[in-house]
Write an enzyme that holds these catalytic residues in place. Structure first.
Site, PDB file in Angstrom:
ATOM      1  N   VAL A 100       0.815  -1.270   0.089  1.00 30.54           N
ATOM      2  CA  VAL A 100      -0.032   0.070  -0.031  1.00 30.54           C
ATOM      3  C   VAL A 100       0.771   1.372   0.108  1.00 30.54           C
ATOM      4  O   VAL A 100       2.070   1.353   0.717  1.00 30.54           O
ATOM      5  CB  VAL A 100      -1.043   0.026   1.095  1.00 30.54           C
ATOM      6  N   CYS A 101       0.480   2.262  -0.710  1.00 30.64           N
ATOM      7  CA  CYS A 101       1.147   3.451  -0.751  1.00 30.64           C
ATOM      8  C   CYS A 101       2.635   3.062  -1.128  1.00 30.64           C
ATOM      9  O   CYS A 101       3.085   2.363  -2.007  1.00 30.64           O
ATOM     10  CB  CYS A 101       1.014   4.343   0.505  1.00 30.64           C
ATOM     11  N   SER A 102       3.565   3.795  -0.512  1.00 27.05           N
ATOM     12  CA  SER A 102       4.966   3.773  -0.765  1.00 27.05           C
ATOM     13  C   SER A 102       5.573   2.446  -0.059  1.00 27.05           C
ATOM     14  O   SER A 102       6.819   2.197  -0.287  1.00 27.05           O
ATOM     15  CB  SER A 102       5.931   4.968   0.111  1.00 27.05           C
TER      16      SER A 102
END
Length: 243
Positions: A100-102
């Site tokens: 998720v995300c970075s």
């Protein structure tokens, strides 16, 4: 089915807890928050604390791995030898490896995204490309075999529902969606750079860059980049030997 959600100091809470609220409702699931050892993990807000329940050593072969991102400590996690080593090993036998995300950058640092389409937070797309992935800038969820990546923060809920649908089918995913009343109707409509005004985009980017400054990156950035260079050199050497 064992699900391991990776925790590390400075991570973004919703990256992990959004998917957690969905995945914990899967039938027969055993869910673990894993880190170096069972201990309190302070999130990037420096206010919220989440508890790691198991160590990496106690969780050698989870069925599903999920790696969250961070607003300021992603590079620290990318330079964490123990985390990256565990991730490489656990990915070999996992059914699904998620980010998720970075968190996608952490997968990339482990060599998991080499040559694969992937997504991450909009502000980190170019960095993702630098580590060998193929950024899908407009995609909220990207599936590449058993690797699935999600865009920024809130996209983790969509990712988790995608996983439930993949494993248990449409009906179970809908049951969980209804149970948590996930029915997004945002009062504003600037959730992606393509929808935000230029002014809002510039403000958000400026504030996120300011929040991401971390004195530890003076050491961690060169460490991560050097590891990436060594990995590429080793791959080229293997190619020459094969030829």
């Amino acid at each position: 089915m064992q699900v391991a959600i990776v925790l590390y100091q400075g991570m973004t809470a919703l990256d992990a807890l959004g998917p957690y609220e969905v995945l914990r409702m899967m039938p027969g699931v055993e869910l673990r928050f894993v880190s170096h050892q069972p201990e309190p993990i302070i999130c990037d807000s420096r206010i919220l604390v989440i508890g790691a329940t198991h160590s990496f050593d106690e969780t050698p072969a989870p069925d599903i791995i999920l790696v969250p991102g961070s607003s300021a400590d992603t590079v620290t996690a990318m330079a964490d030898t123990a985390l990256i080593s565990w991730l490489k090993q656990a990915h070999e036998t996992s059914q699904l490896t998620l980010s998720v995300c970075s968190g996608a950058l952490i997968l990339a640092a482990a060599g998991i995204l080499d040559g694969l389409p992937a997504t991450t937070h909009w502000i980190a797309q170019d960095v993702l490309k630098g580590f060998g992935a193929l950024p899908q800038k407009d995609a909220r969820i990207v599936s590449s075999g058993k690797v699935m990546t999600a865009a920024g923060v809130s996209a983790g809920i969509d990712l988790a529902l995608t996983v439930v649908k993949k494993i248990y089918g449409q009906e179970r995913a809908e049951v969980i969606q209804l149970s948590i009343e996930y029915d997004p109707q945002p009062p504003v409509n600037a959730g992606h750079p393509s929808k935000a005004s230029e002014k809002v985009y510039k403000i958000a980017k400026r504030e996120m860059i300011a929040d991401a400054k971390n004195i530890k990156d003076v050491i961690n950035v060169p460490t991560v980049l050097w590891k990436a260079v060594l990995t590429k050199l080793r791959k080229k050497s293997r190619i020459r030997v094969a030829l």
